[in-house]
Motif scaffolding. Structure first.
Motif, short mmCIF file in Angstrom:
data_model
loop_
_atom_site.label_atom_id
_atom_site.label_comp_id
_atom_site.label_asym_id
_atom_site.label_seq_id
_atom_site.Cartn_x
_atom_site.Cartn_y
_atom_site.Cartn_z
N LEU B 50 0.84 -1.21 0.00
CA LEU B 50 0.00 0.00 0.00
C LEU B 50 0.87 1.25 0.00
O LEU B 50 0.51 2.28 0.57
CB LEU B 50 -0.95 0.01 1.22
CG LEU B 50 -1.88 -1.19 1.41
CD1 LEU B 50 -2.79 -0.94 2.62
CD2 LEU B 50 -2.73 -1.44 0.17
N LEU B 52 3.61 1.63 1.51
CA LEU B 52 4.29 1.83 2.80
C LEU B 52 5.42 0.83 2.95
O LEU B 52 5.29 -0.32 2.53
CB LEU B 52 3.29 1.65 3.94
CG LEU B 52 2.10 2.61 3.95
CD1 LEU B 52 1.06 2.18 4.97
CD2 LEU B 52 2.58 4.02 4.24
N ASP B 101 -4.47 0.58 12.02
CA ASP B 101 -4.33 2.04 11.95
C ASP B 101 -3.10 2.54 12.72
O ASP B 101 -2.34 3.37 12.21
CB ASP B 101 -5.59 2.71 12.51
CG ASP B 101 -6.82 2.38 11.68
OD1 ASP B 101 -6.69 2.26 10.45
OD2 ASP B 101 -7.90 2.21 12.28
N LYS B 102 -2.89 2.05 13.93
CA LYS B 102 -1.72 2.49 14.72
C LYS B 102 -0.44 2.11 13.98
O LYS B 102 0.52 2.88 13.91
CB LYS B 102 -1.73 1.83 16.10
CG LYS B 102 -2.91 2.22 16.98
CD LYS B 102 -2.83 1.48 18.32
CE LYS B 102 -3.99 1.83 19.23
NZ LYS B 102 -3.91 1.08 20.51
N ILE B 104 -0.08 1.66 10.76
CA ILE B 104 0.06 2.51 9.58
C ILE B 104 0.71 3.84 9.95
O ILE B 104 1.54 4.37 9.20
CB ILE B 104 -1.31 2.72 8.89
CG1 ILE B 104 -1.71 1.45 8.14
CG2 ILE B 104 -1.29 3.93 7.94
CD1 ILE B 104 -3.11 1.47 7.55
N GLY B 105 0.37 4.38 11.12
CA GLY B 105 1.01 5.62 11.56
C GLY B 105 2.52 5.47 11.60
O GLY B 105 3.27 6.36 11.17
N LEU B 106 2.99 4.33 12.10
CA LEU B 106 4.43 4.08 12.13
C LEU B 106 5.00 3.96 10.72
O LEU B 106 6.05 4.53 10.41
CB LEU B 106 4.72 2.81 12.93
CG LEU B 106 6.20 2.44 13.08
CD1 LEU B 106 6.47 1.86 14.47
CD2 LEU B 106 6.64 1.43 12.03
N LEU B 108 3.88 5.27 7.98
CA LEU B 108 3.90 6.61 7.36
C LEU B 108 5.15 7.37 7.80
O LEU B 108 5.83 8.00 6.99
CB LEU B 108 2.65 7.41 7.76
CG LEU B 108 1.33 6.99 7.10
CD1 LEU B 108 0.15 7.72 7.75
CD2 LEU B 108 1.36 7.26 5.60
N MET B 109 5.47 7.29 9.08
CA MET B 109 6.66 7.97 9.58
C MET B 109 7.93 7.37 8.98
O MET B 109 8.86 8.07 8.61
CB MET B 109 6.70 7.89 11.11
CG MET B 109 5.67 8.76 11.80
SD MET B 109 5.91 10.54 11.50
CE MET B 109 7.40 10.83 12.46
N MET B 112 8.37 8.58 5.41
CA MET B 112 8.85 9.95 5.33
C MET B 112 10.32 10.05 5.66
O MET B 112 11.08 10.75 4.99
CB MET B 112 8.04 10.84 6.27
CG MET B 112 6.69 11.22 5.68
SD MET B 112 5.86 12.45 6.71
CE MET B 112 5.50 11.44 8.14
N HIS B 126 15.35 5.86 15.72
CA HIS B 126 14.47 6.99 16.07
C HIS B 126 13.14 6.48 16.63
O HIS B 126 12.66 6.96 17.66
CB HIS B 126 14.21 7.85 14.84
CG HIS B 126 13.13 8.89 15.05
ND1 HIS B 126 13.40 10.13 15.57
CD2 HIS B 126 11.78 8.84 14.86
CE1 HIS B 126 12.26 10.82 15.68
NE2 HIS B 126 11.27 10.05 15.25
N ILE B 127 12.55 5.52 15.94
CA ILE B 127 11.25 5.00 16.37
C ILE B 127 11.37 4.35 17.75
O ILE B 127 10.56 4.59 18.64
CB ILE B 127 10.68 4.01 15.33
CG1 ILE B 127 10.30 4.77 14.05
CG2 ILE B 127 9.50 3.23 15.88
CD1 ILE B 127 9.91 3.89 12.87
N ARG B 130 11.67 7.02 20.42
CA ARG B 130 10.40 7.72 20.68
C ARG B 130 9.43 6.82 21.43
O ARG B 130 8.53 7.31 22.12
CB ARG B 130 9.75 8.16 19.37
CG ARG B 130 10.53 9.18 18.57
CD ARG B 130 10.56 10.57 19.15
NE ARG B 130 9.26 11.13 19.44
CZ ARG B 130 9.02 12.43 19.59
NH1 ARG B 130 10.00 13.31 19.43
NH2 ARG B 130 7.83 12.87 19.91
N LEU B 131 9.57 5.51 21.28
CA LEU B 131 8.66 4.60 21.98
C LEU B 131 9.23 4.17 23.33
O LEU B 131 8.70 3.28 23.98
CB LEU B 131 8.35 3.38 21.10
CG LEU B 131 7.58 3.70 19.81
CD1 LEU B 131 7.30 2.43 19.00
CD2 LEU B 131 6.26 4.43 20.10
#
Lengths: 317, 317
Positions: B50, B52, B101-102, B104-106, B108-109, B112, B126-127, B130-131
């Motif tokens: 998709l 991603l 959905d949660k 997908i947010g990751l 998307l980041m 980018m 980084h991820i 942040r977590l």
């Protein structure tokens, strides 16, 4: 043996932006057969965000006609969740543009289809079809136009001004980057060239932010001037106030009196008829004015205003 | 004036895939300081979906260590929703890979940050940061390796085999496309070159689908053979059955007896110690074997097995 003349069906073109325009577009879709209506939507607000291609006005029109729009705000999806955006926030991403989960699903599909080489028009048509919309929704162009707002704080991309800064900066000018080079979409060109075109409706959208980007496309304004079909606008201003959004604020900042009359003046080179609120009718000096209640709250309001547009175009034909 | 020798801390390297490996990685993170542990994760399963960039094993390890993993299945986010995917389905997109959905947010980041030119290692770090994860999680490579499965129905991308076809096709061979040219990640290279490296743990992951892609990277297998640190594997098979997933099925299809002993044989050129279930201990002929209950259900199980790994590496040092 004798031939029977089959009357060809009249065709109508609606130009619109987001929420306000989508309401009239919905009304028109209830009173016109699918093949009779082309809804051409502003794409000057389009932007890429979180790596997704967002077309805010197209999506508002699409969700509205599909019966999927969030009913109180008039844009975005109904019963939306924001779980993806919660993750984005947690990971340090931008969240000022509130992309919901259902909405993101659409943007993912749009991204993939655009990456496959489909035009924005083809993507928009595919999405509308899958969502059960029979009427034609089309972008104003398959090219790239970006509405930029000149403010005291500098030149801003539209969504930054509109959503991130909540329309707070004072506007000193507006540019439609790329408009001169972006060809009008096939749907828009076909509608304007259609010998059966019986009316063009400028929906009650922001003249500067939603309609002018369409008019700025090469040749479009001239074609509206030249078309034999009546061009009718519905005022986006009632008693000096915008029905929604920053229209009145922007007009004041551009030293234009925020009034229905001033909007008519803005469109004067091509306007054949103007539908205004009864209270504003005495103030406008357009040759042909129709006055009625133009604030659309219910679906019945939208259908009634759509019928008024059609009747008025018949009168002016 | 005299100097005091400050003992440098031992460093450990864990190689792992998804669910099973993540369990031991979580245990190790509970008993080792952040600077003592590098968790290197298979990326042969990574794929674009998709639009991603999905890194299933990295995400499973990340969610597990962050305490965000769906607890019963061991992968994906807890309390997940699937509203974006519902839209994708409605618009005719693919839904066989269940992106929440949660999640997908990751993605998307990640998209980018990768598009901005960051390496997968930098994005992963980084991820994780942040977590709230203090320990180092790193991809096996910043390059592109794709595990491809040769089946009677043709060559398949891993996720097609694993998720879409639910591991049903019979495997006749496995390829790690790009592995020979993909450099091991800096994290993996640094850990293997660390003079304080005190142990390498091969987590109980699928040898063919999760560990072999790491071993296929240029130079990695040779460095495991050469390292003075003990290399210890935890068996992914108990009493002839995989603890999770298709390991046993794949071994049978590759004409290998699905047993803890066969996995030890698979790693024999670099294996210094092997931790197996008590029931399997008599069957394996590795020089050094430690037997215990290796099925990790509770967090205590994971911590206990991690301690067993550390103690065993001390014994073998």
């Amino acid at each position: 043996m004798h031939t029977v003349a089959i009357p060809r069906k009249k065709h109508y073109l609606a130009l619109c932006g987001g929420v306000g325009g989508a309401k009239l577009a919905l009304g028109l879709s209830h009173v016109l057969a699918p093949e009779q209506l082309t809804i051409v939507v502003n794409t000057g607000d389009d932007f890429d965000h979180l790596g997704l291609p967002i077309s805010p006005d197209i999506d508002t029109v699409t969700y509205t006609l599909a019966g999927l729009v969030q009913p109180t705000q008039g844009w975005g999806r109904d019963s939306e969740s924001f779980n993806a955006l919660d993750t984005v926030e947690r990971l340090g991403g931008e969240t000022w543009f509130r992309l919901g989960d259902k909405d993101i699903g659409l943007h993912l599909m749009r991204r993939m289809m655009l990456d496959e080489g489909l035009s924005l028009g083809a993507v928009t048509a595919h999405i509308a079809c899958r969502l059960g919309i029979a009427h034609r929704i089309a972008p104003m162009t398959n090219g790239k136009v970006r509405t930029m707002v000149q403010t005291a704080e500098g030149l801003m991309a539209f969504q930054q001004y509109f959503v991130k800064e909540r329309c707070a900066p004072v506007i000193t000018g507006i540019q439609y980057l790329g408009a001169a080079d972006a060809p009008a979409s096939p749907a828009l060109m076909e509608a304007l060239a259609d010998p059966d075109l019986a009316g063009v409706f400028i929906c009650p959208s922001n003249p500067y932010l939603s309609i002018d980007p369409i008019l700025a496309l090469s040749g479009v304004r001239q074609k509206l001037v030249a078309t034999p079909a009546p061009v009718i606008a519905v005022a986006p201003i009632v008693r000096g106030a915008a029905i929604k959004g920053p229209t009145a604020k922007i007009m004041r900042e551009l030293s234009v009196e925020p009034s229905a009359a001033a909007v008519a003046c803005h469109y004067k080179d091509f306007l054949d008829g103007y539908i205004v609120d009864t209270a504003d009718a005495p103030t406008v000096s357009v040759p042909r004015v129709a006055a009625c209640d133009i604030v659309m709250k219910s679906l019945d309001d939208k259908i009634a205003l759509a019928r008024r547009c059609l009747a008025f175009s018949d009168e002016l034909a």
